[in-house]
Design a protein around this motif. Structure first.
Motif, PDB file in Angstrom:
ATOM      1  N   GLY A  92      27.059 -97.815 -18.954  1.00 58.22           N
ATOM      2  CA  GLY A  92      26.457 -96.706 -18.224  1.00 58.22           C
ATOM      3  C   GLY A  92      25.555 -97.319 -17.271  1.00 58.22           C
ATOM      4  N   HIS A  93      24.771 -98.563 -17.532  1.00 59.15           N
ATOM      5  CA  HIS A  93      23.911 -98.707 -16.519  1.00 59.15           C
ATOM      6  C   HIS A  93      24.449 -99.046 -15.224  1.00 59.15           C
ATOM      7  CE1 HIS A  93      24.544-103.386 -16.827  1.00 59.15           C
ATOM      8  NE2 HIS A  93      24.761-102.898 -18.109  1.00 59.15           N
ATOM      9  N   HIS A  94      25.736 -99.782 -15.259  1.00 55.39           N
ATOM     10  CA  HIS A  94      26.408 -99.980 -13.972  1.00 55.39           C
ATOM     11  C   HIS A  94      26.821 -98.885 -13.448  1.00 55.39           C
ATOM     12  CE1 HIS A  94      26.771-104.269 -14.702  1.00 55.39           C
ATOM     13  NE2 HIS A  94      27.342-104.298 -15.745  1.00 55.39           N
ATOM     14  N   ARG A  95      27.318 -97.855 -14.015  1.00 59.07           N
ATOM     15  CA  ARG A  95      27.887 -96.318 -13.521  1.00 59.07           C
ATOM     16  C   ARG A  95      26.670 -95.643 -12.680  1.00 59.07           C
ATOM     17  NH1 ARG A  95      30.486 -95.894 -18.428  1.00 59.07           N
ATOM     18  NH2 ARG A  95      29.020 -94.264 -19.029  1.00 59.07           N
ATOM     19  N   ARG A  96      25.237 -95.956 -13.538  1.00 60.39           N
ATOM     20  CA  ARG A  96      23.993 -95.148 -13.084  1.00 60.39           C
ATOM     21  C   ARG A  96      23.686 -96.058 -11.574  1.00 60.39           C
ATOM     22  NH1 ARG A  96      22.323 -94.666 -17.285  1.00 60.39           N
ATOM     23  NH2 ARG A  96      21.462 -96.637 -17.796  1.00 60.39           N
ATOM     24  N   TRP A  97      23.686 -97.227 -11.645  1.00 60.92           N
ATOM     25  CA  TRP A  97      23.317 -98.191 -10.455  1.00 60.92           C
ATOM     26  C   TRP A  97      24.326 -98.077  -9.296  1.00 60.92           C
ATOM     27  CZ3 TRP A  97      19.260 -99.816  -8.392  1.00 60.92           C
ATOM     28  CH2 TRP A  97      17.923-100.044  -9.315  1.00 60.92           C
TER      29      TRP A  97
END
Length: 160
Positions: A92-97
């Motif tokens: 999720g942190h990659h998708r958010r960034w």
């Protein structure tokens, strides 16, 4: 966008060439130059814009697949492919960034467009840089996506 670009497995393999990745960084400045060329060549500038758009489509096909896939550029392309085709496997942190970086490029595009409309070279250069920095950061994020995906799945380079 991937469908519009016609990105088959073979095209992705060729796009993983560092030559493809690094030469794509020239597309936005070339597009700005093509639009600016209206000052010198008038309506022929549309032809220059069309050539840049054609190069955007040709670029992922223009270079042979790399012999090795361990360069930063190749891993960025592989990460982008993982991001696009296995989105549910991406943290999720990659998708958010990725979303943040995509949005972060937009103000720079507006500044560049204003500079092109006003024929103000300083604003064009500033806007181009403001657009490109998040785009390059996005590629770097895709390198991280690929590294995490490899660790998570145990798959090797090129198994995408």
């Amino acid at each position: 966008m991937e469908r519009l670009m016609g990105m088959s497995d073979q095209v992705w393999a060729r796009h993983a060439s560092p030559w493809s990745v690094y030469s794509r960084f020239a597309i936005l400045p070339l597009l700005a130059l093509a639009v600016w060329s209206r000052v010198w060549i008038g309506a022929w500038a549309w032809g220059a814009v069309a050539l840049v758009l054609l190069w955007t489509w040709v670029n992922p096909r223009a270079f042979p697949p790399p012999a090795r896939l361990d360069s930063w550029a190749s891993r960025g392309v592989l990460g982008e492919r993982v991001f696009l085709t296995r989105r549910d496997e991406v943290a999720g942190h990659h998708r958010r960034w990725a979303a943040i970086l995509s949005v972060a490029a937009f103000p720079g595009a507006l500044v560049m467009a204003w500079g092109l409309w006003a024929l103000d070279a300083a604003w064009v250069v500033f806007g181009t840089l403001l657009t490109m920095i998040p785009k390059i950061w996005f590629v770097d994020r895709m390198v991280w996506v690929y590294a995490d995906w490899r660790r998570q799945t145990g798959k090797e380079l090129g198994d995408v």
